[in-house]
Design a protein around this motif. Structure first.
Motif, PDB file in Angstrom:
ATOM      1  N   LEU A  31      40.676  85.574  40.508  1.00  0.00           N
ATOM      2  CA  LEU A  31      40.881  85.414  38.879  1.00  0.00           C
ATOM      3  C   LEU A  31      40.284  83.884  38.627  1.00  0.00           C
ATOM      4  O   LEU A  31      40.771  83.901  37.320  1.00  0.00           O
ATOM      5  N   GLY A  32      39.670  83.259  39.101  1.00  0.00           N
ATOM      6  CA  GLY A  32      39.359  82.499  38.979  1.00  0.00           C
ATOM      7  C   GLY A  32      39.989  81.148  38.550  1.00  0.00           C
ATOM      8  O   GLY A  32      39.781  79.400  38.294  1.00  0.00           O
ATOM      9  N   VAL A  33      42.111  80.949  38.985  1.00  0.00           N
ATOM     10  CA  VAL A  33      42.470  79.766  38.284  1.00  0.00           C
ATOM     11  C   VAL A  33      42.998  79.211  39.917  1.00  0.00           C
ATOM     12  O   VAL A  33      43.170  79.193  40.514  1.00  0.00           O
ATOM     13  N   THR A  34      41.858  77.778  39.641  1.00  0.00           N
ATOM     14  CA  THR A  34      42.168  77.049  41.009  1.00  0.00           C
ATOM     15  C   THR A  34      42.324  75.996  41.187  1.00  0.00           C
ATOM     16  O   THR A  34      42.687  75.128  42.231  1.00  0.00           O
ATOM     17  N   GLY A  35      43.406  75.289  40.331  1.00  0.00           N
ATOM     18  CA  GLY A  35      44.640  74.189  39.920  1.00  0.00           C
ATOM     19  C   GLY A  35      45.419  74.631  41.266  1.00  0.00           C
ATOM     20  O   GLY A  35      45.586  73.522  42.389  1.00  0.00           O
ATOM     21  N   PRO A  36      46.243  75.877  42.111  1.00  0.00           N
ATOM     22  CA  PRO A  36      46.419  75.650  43.054  1.00  0.00           C
ATOM     23  C   PRO A  36      46.353  75.789  44.086  1.00  0.00           C
ATOM     24  O   PRO A  36      45.331  76.400  44.366  1.00  0.00           O
TER      25      PRO A  36
END
Length: 159
Positions: A31-36
């Protein structure tokens, strides 16, 4: 391959992956969510701390197949939206107190801090030193003193 649908930062998403793939990898690689961030992969370092249905959890330790379509995952990217602002009050406190050094652990630290405030509020009080002692997010730069100050300031701003 199975499809897994859940709510991510306020929007329904679907990922086509095996059910045993850890949610952290779905967030980052699919999903391309790199915060975590990836730190340990077993929920100990808490660099990946996010919220599941409003409560802190470590997506590195949760298989995506355990999520239901109505489960809400909030990462640092969606935190400000939970208060309808450009930045969440805890993020503002972090910036104002210049907490981050390398910044790698900071998304998880902030998400854990918001959860600590939520739990204290549910108990009818402000965050205490004992609450801060329970935060277990690892910071390799050792900014714990500033983290503690920012959590207290974020608690004040969230009131």
């Amino acid at each position: 391959m199975p499809q897994h649908t859940f709510i991510l930062n306020g929007k329904a998403v679907t990922a086509e992956v095996e059910s045993d793939v850890r949610l952290l990898w779905v967030l980052r690689d699919v999903l391309g969510v790199t915060g975590p961030k990836y730190g340990c992969g077993v929920g100990v370092c808490r660099a990946c701390t996010s919220h599941l249905n409003g409560r802190a959890f470590t997506p590195c330790a949760v298989p995506v197949g355990e999520l239901a379509a109505d489960d809400e995952v909030t990462t640092i990217e969606g935190l400000a939206d939970t208060v309808g602002a450009e930045l969440h009050p805890m993020q503002e406190a972090w910036l104002d107190l210049d907490v981050a050094q390398c910044g790698y652990c900071q998304p998880g630290q902030i998400m854990a801090a918001v959860d600590a405030v939520r739990r204290a509020r549910e108990a009818g009080r402000a965050v205490t030193e004992a609450d801060l002692d329970e935060l277990r997010n690892i910071c390799r730069c050792g900014t714990y003193h500033r983290v503690r100050q920012a959590v207290m300031e974020g608690d004040r701003r969230m009131a």
